[in-house]
Scaffold this active site. Structure first.
Site, PDB file in Angstrom:
ATOM      1  N   HIS A 170       0.818  -1.214   0.000  1.00 50.57           N
ATOM      2  CA  HIS A 170       0.000   0.000   0.000  1.00 50.57           C
ATOM      3  C   HIS A 170       0.857   1.271   0.000  1.00 50.57           C
ATOM      4  O   HIS A 170       0.461   2.280   0.574  1.00 50.57           O
ATOM      5  CB  HIS A 170      -0.959   0.011   1.195  1.00 50.57           C
ATOM      6  CG  HIS A 170      -2.029  -1.027   1.087  1.00 50.57           C
ATOM      7  ND1 HIS A 170      -3.041  -0.973   0.159  1.00 50.57           N
ATOM      8  CD2 HIS A 170      -2.223  -2.172   1.789  1.00 50.57           C
ATOM      9  CE1 HIS A 170      -3.825  -2.030   0.301  1.00 50.57           C
ATOM     10  NE2 HIS A 170      -3.349  -2.781   1.279  1.00 50.57           N
ATOM     11  N   ASP A 175       3.893  -0.786  -4.914  1.00 52.36           N
ATOM     12  CA  ASP A 175       2.753  -1.449  -5.540  1.00 52.36           C
ATOM     13  C   ASP A 175       2.849  -1.398  -7.062  1.00 52.36           C
ATOM     14  O   ASP A 175       2.441  -2.343  -7.751  1.00 52.36           O
ATOM     15  CB  ASP A 175       1.446  -0.803  -5.074  1.00 52.36           C
ATOM     16  CG  ASP A 175       1.105  -1.165  -3.627  1.00 52.36           C
ATOM     17  OD1 ASP A 175       1.955  -1.781  -2.964  1.00 52.36           O
ATOM     18  OD2 ASP A 175      -0.005  -0.825  -3.179  1.00 52.36           O
TER      19      ASP A 175
END
Length: 571
Positions: A170, A175
């Site tokens: 996150h 990511d």
């Protein structure tokens, strides 16, 4: 955080015959203060640019959201208010990111969320959204992986299942790196299935029906040239007609996820082959499309339902002429109109500016026996039906209507403007607004009709438009119809080509009405081509001009009355 918003048509990946190893992808991930694009803001952008499996660059930065970050979001991302306090704001970050991904295909996991926030940011900052091609790895994973291989399609799950080198945590750049590995793994899965290009990849996305996938070969024989294509059904009937600057590429798009229209998917399912007509340039293609639509009326073309849909306002042929809306034009007809309602509106405007009768009964030239109606009492009619006006006394009103249509006089328009002024001075503002709109609509209709009629009156006109590559697109136009089309490539002398085109051009016999029998849609298309794109007149049999008192002289009034909106009607 998730937000499910439908991407626009322009954002869906479109067909490109580019090998996947040559495609530049920018894999992007965002962190935000929440899932509402209207009320939340971006806190971090991370992106990785890759091509052919090689990382070309990375983009990563925190972003000052200029609002508080909810504690629940802090617990997920670890991005605190203190971390973004000195970070750059979106107005400086977003332009740099758009430059970083210029010309690339954007890739995101759950693309509607990330792309939606980026697009909303552009709207807030007044930046142009470049409408890049977009690939969603969630949709690709759902197409490639079976339920036995993965319990769900979350990024963390796919990263673990597909062996990504980076674990998503996150944070935007991490990511994005994980999504790169997921993308490459998914592309490896589809490679053995014959997926070699973006177009092939698109053919494996969920939105592509089995029928679309099976029939991609229908486009293989088409050339990469401008022209018209015709989808044909099992009985050789024409199902659909369209134009393209590149026939093969355009038709192949019907077999990809970029094509989302239910009716077109239905058409593709029953199509057996695709014919084509190669054209010299886009004008010829557009005209041929109109003619084929009129000839075949294919059921899957919406515009082909009413191929002869033009309406006209005419003066009837009787002792005391009146205005009428008809399908077949005659001399001094006003039009063309795309709908009967538009024609009726123009007719009512002409009636408001004249004393031409509105009743529909036929009045004999001698000894009329009717009774005056309410319009006579209001001063809107001379009551020829009751013998209170002779044919000679009635004729000036007919001439006023005929002359304003021809562009010889604008007395009728001046009357309407005087009435508008009177209503304004009386502070009857709603009535004045209605009168303004009535006059503006009539001016638009007259101007369009007079322009098209002036073009149709020319027996022959030769025009040339630059083709963008140093050559010329050439057209021979006779009475508002395309009689011949050709081109002179760079280095080729255009005038000998013009001579050949004129000698071989179609013979056009003028018909009745302002457009000399030419279809309204075709004359409109030709007029637009002649007056845009740097088109030049090469030869004309007669001068091409408009009447001295044409409605175009009301341009200044129309611009003021409509607050600068386009003075041309759309019907």
């Amino acid at each position: 955080m998730s937000a499910h918003a439908q991407l626009t048509f322009d954002e869906i990946v479109t067909s490109e015959e580019i090998p996947l190893h040559e495609v530049t992808f920018v894999v992007v991930d965002l962190e935000t203060t929440g899932g509402d694009r209207a009320g939340d803001a971006i806190t971090e952008i991370g992106a990785v640019k890759v091509r052919g499996g090689e990382v070309l660059g990375e983009f990563g930065t925190l972003v000052d959201p200029e609002r508080d970050i909810p504690p629940a979001v802090v617990s997920i991302t670890g991005i605190t208010q203190a971390m973004v306090h000195d970070a750059p704001r979106l107005d400086s970050v977003l332009p740099a990111f758009l430059e970083f991904c210029r010309g690339a295909v954007l890739v995101a996991h759950n693309a509607p969320f990330d792309i939606g926030f980026l697009r909303a940011g552009c709207e807030r900052l007044g930046l142009d959204w470049p409408k890049p091609k977009v690939l969603d790895t969630v949709r690709l994973a759902r197409r490639v992986l079976t339920r036995d291989e993965t319990p769900n399609h979350k990024l963390g799950t796919l990263a673990r299942v597909l062996g990504a080198r980076t674990e998503p945590v996150h944070r935007a750049l991490d990511d994005a790196r994980a999504t790169v590995d997921v993308l490459h793994a998914l592309l490896e899965r589809v490679g053995p299935l014959g997926v070699r290009t973006l177009e092939d990849l698109l053919g494996h996305l969920p939105d592509v029906s089995p029928q679309q996938r099976r029939k991609r070969g229908l486009a293989d024989a088409l050339p990469n040239a401008a022209g018209v294509y015709l989808f044909r059904g099992p009985n050789d009937e024409v199902l659909y007609v369209g134009t393209a600057s590149d026939l093969r590429r355009r038709v192949r798009q019907y077999f990809t996820a970029g094509e989302r229209r239910a009716r077109v998917k239905e058409m593709v399912a029953i199509a057996e082959r695709v014919d084509h007509v190669a054209c010299a340039h886009p004008l010829e293609a557009e005209v041929r499309e109109l003619r084929l639509l009129s000839a075949h009326q294919p059921r899957y073309n919406r515009r082909s339902k009413f191929p002869q849909r033009a309406w006209w306002v005419v003066l009837t042929d009787e002792a005391f002429p009146r205005l009428s809306v008809v399908r077949t034009p005659r001399e001094d007809a006003l039009g063309p109109f795309g709908s009967r309602r538009a024609a009726v509106t123009a007719m009512e405007a002409l009636q408001a500016g004249s004393l031409v009768r509105r009743c529909t009964e036929r009045i004999p030239a001698k000894r009329p026996s009717g009774r005056p109606c309410a319009l006579h009492e209001l001063g809107r009619c001379g009551a020829p039906c009751a013998g209170l006006q002779t044919a000679e006394e009635y004729q000036p009103e007919v001439v006023a209507v005929r002359d304003v249509i021809r562009g010889h006089r604008d007395d009728l328009l001046a009357r309407l403007e005087d009435e508008l002024q009177r209503l304004s001075e009386a502070q009857r503002f709603e009535d004045a607004a209605a009168q303004r709109d009535r006059l503006a609509g009539l001016v638009r209709s007259l101007e369009r009709g007079q322009r098209l009629a002036a073009l149709a009156a020319v027996p022959e006109l030769v025009a040339a438009r630059p083709d963008g590559r140093g050559g010329w697109h050439l057209a021979v136009i006779r009475h508002g119809r395309l009689a011949a089309a050709g081109g002179a490539k760079r280095g080729v002398r255009p005038m000998p080509v013009v001579d050949v085109l004129q000698m071989s051009a179609e013979t056009v016999v003028p018909g009745a009405g302002p457009l000399r029998g030419a279809p309204a849609d075709e004359t409109r298309v030709i007029y637009r081509w002649l007056t845009t794109g740097g088109t030049r007149l090469v030869r004309t049999a007669n001068p091409w001009g408009e009447p001295a008192r044409a409605a175009a002289t009301w341009h200044a009034w129309l611009t003021r009355a409509t607050n600068g909106r386009t003075p041309y009607p759309t019907d």
